[in-house]
Design a protein around this motif. Structure first.
Motif, short mmCIF file in Angstrom:
data_model
loop_
_atom_site.label_atom_id
_atom_site.label_comp_id
_atom_site.label_asym_id
_atom_site.label_seq_id
_atom_site.Cartn_x
_atom_site.Cartn_y
_atom_site.Cartn_z
N ILE A 9 38.80 15.04 -48.73
CA ILE A 9 39.38 14.23 -47.52
C ILE A 9 40.08 13.06 -47.99
O ILE A 9 39.89 12.66 -49.17
N LEU A 10 40.91 12.49 -47.32
CA LEU A 10 41.53 11.29 -47.63
C LEU A 10 40.45 10.07 -47.26
O LEU A 10 39.84 10.11 -46.29
N ILE A 11 40.52 9.34 -48.29
CA ILE A 11 39.50 8.10 -48.22
C ILE A 11 40.27 7.01 -47.44
O ILE A 11 41.34 6.61 -48.11
N LYS A 12 39.53 6.24 -46.68
CA LYS A 12 40.05 4.88 -46.14
C LYS A 12 39.73 4.07 -47.06
O LYS A 12 38.63 3.76 -47.18
N ASN A 13 40.96 3.19 -47.48
CA ASN A 13 40.59 2.09 -48.40
C ASN A 13 40.06 1.03 -47.34
O ASN A 13 40.46 0.80 -46.37
N ILE A 14 39.08 0.08 -48.16
CA ILE A 14 38.60 -0.93 -47.46
C ILE A 14 39.17 -2.28 -48.04
O ILE A 14 39.15 -2.69 -49.09
N GLU A 15 39.91 -3.07 -47.09
CA GLU A 15 40.39 -4.37 -47.35
C GLU A 15 39.13 -5.27 -47.47
O GLU A 15 38.44 -5.51 -46.59
N ARG A 16 38.63 -5.78 -48.69
CA ARG A 16 37.57 -6.67 -48.80
C ARG A 16 37.86 -8.29 -48.48
O ARG A 16 36.87 -8.90 -47.96
N SER A 17 38.86 -8.38 -49.01
CA SER A 17 39.36 -10.01 -48.51
C SER A 17 40.91 -10.32 -48.51
O SER A 17 41.51 -9.32 -49.27
N SER A 18 41.17 -11.25 -47.83
CA SER A 18 42.52 -11.58 -47.80
C SER A 18 42.82 -13.04 -47.70
O SER A 18 42.12 -13.48 -46.73
N ASP A 19 43.65 -13.33 -48.76
CA ASP A 19 44.00 -15.01 -48.30
C ASP A 19 45.24 -15.24 -49.02
O ASP A 19 46.09 -14.37 -49.27
N LYS A 20 45.49 -16.64 -49.10
CA LYS A 20 46.76 -17.09 -49.46
C LYS A 20 47.26 -16.52 -51.07
O LYS A 20 48.41 -16.27 -51.40
N ARG A 21 46.25 -16.08 -51.81
CA ARG A 21 46.63 -15.68 -53.19
C ARG A 21 46.80 -13.98 -53.21
O ARG A 21 47.27 -13.63 -54.04
N GLY A 22 46.57 -13.35 -51.98
CA GLY A 22 46.70 -12.01 -52.04
C GLY A 22 45.53 -11.29 -51.37
O GLY A 22 44.86 -11.69 -50.43
N ASN A 23 45.17 -9.94 -51.60
CA ASN A 23 44.09 -9.14 -51.09
C ASN A 23 43.44 -8.30 -52.06
O ASN A 23 43.95 -8.25 -53.05
N ILE A 24 42.38 -8.03 -51.61
CA ILE A 24 41.28 -7.18 -52.65
C ILE A 24 41.08 -6.00 -51.79
O ILE A 24 40.55 -6.12 -50.73
N ILE A 25 41.41 -4.68 -52.38
CA ILE A 25 41.41 -3.49 -51.37
C ILE A 25 40.32 -2.56 -52.24
O ILE A 25 40.66 -2.53 -53.62
#
Length: 145
Positions: A9-25
């Motif tokens: 299956i294709l796995i849905k990546n989860i965005e854990r956080s996002s702020d002015k520094r960028g994103n964590i996925i």
């Protein structure tokens, strides 16, 4: 074993956080024993095997995969999907799979088992599945998901 580990299956990546520094996925959120970067040349074919107990996630950093699979050696039904940049596909144990790379592709692969050659070979069963002679046939005639 949960149903999650029974199908490719294709796995849905989860965005854990996002702020002015960028994103964590998050791309893998389970216990693994190996992370590898695999670089695949244009028009190369890899895999053509299945794993007895191992499983892996393949996250496309650059390029794309033509991913072919079938449930077991007795199955005549071949499935096919394109896995693009920033997509993640899960390969469960016992699923026969082959990968074709229409463009140069870089993968991040996360596996259940350690990846020394001895452990890998014990768990891996090679099959004659996708090759340069039958690739176009399977691109046209597989059930595309």
């Amino acid at each position: 074993m949960s149903d999650y580990f029974k199908n490719s299956i294709l796995i849905k990546n989860i965005e854990r956080s996002s702020d002015k520094r960028g994103n964590i996925i998050s791309i893998v959120n389970t216990k693994i024993n190996n992370v590898s970067i695999i670089i695949c040349n244009k028009n190369s074919i890899r895999s053509n095997h299945y794993h007895i107990k191992d499983w892996h996630y393949m996250f496309v950093l650059e390029g794309k995969i033509n991913y072919f699979y079938k449930k077991n050696q007795n199955s005549n039904k071949v499935f096919y999907r394109v896995v693009k940049k920033n997509q993640n596909i899960f390969t469960p144990p016992k699923e026969i799979h082959a990968t074709h790379f229409p463009v140069k592709t870089t993968l991040l692969v996360c596996s259940k088992n350690k990846r020394n050659q001895k452990i890998y070979e014990i768990d891996t069963k090679r099959v004659n599945f996708i090759n340069k002679n039958n690739l176009n046939y399977f691109l046209k005639n597989s059930e595309k998901l």
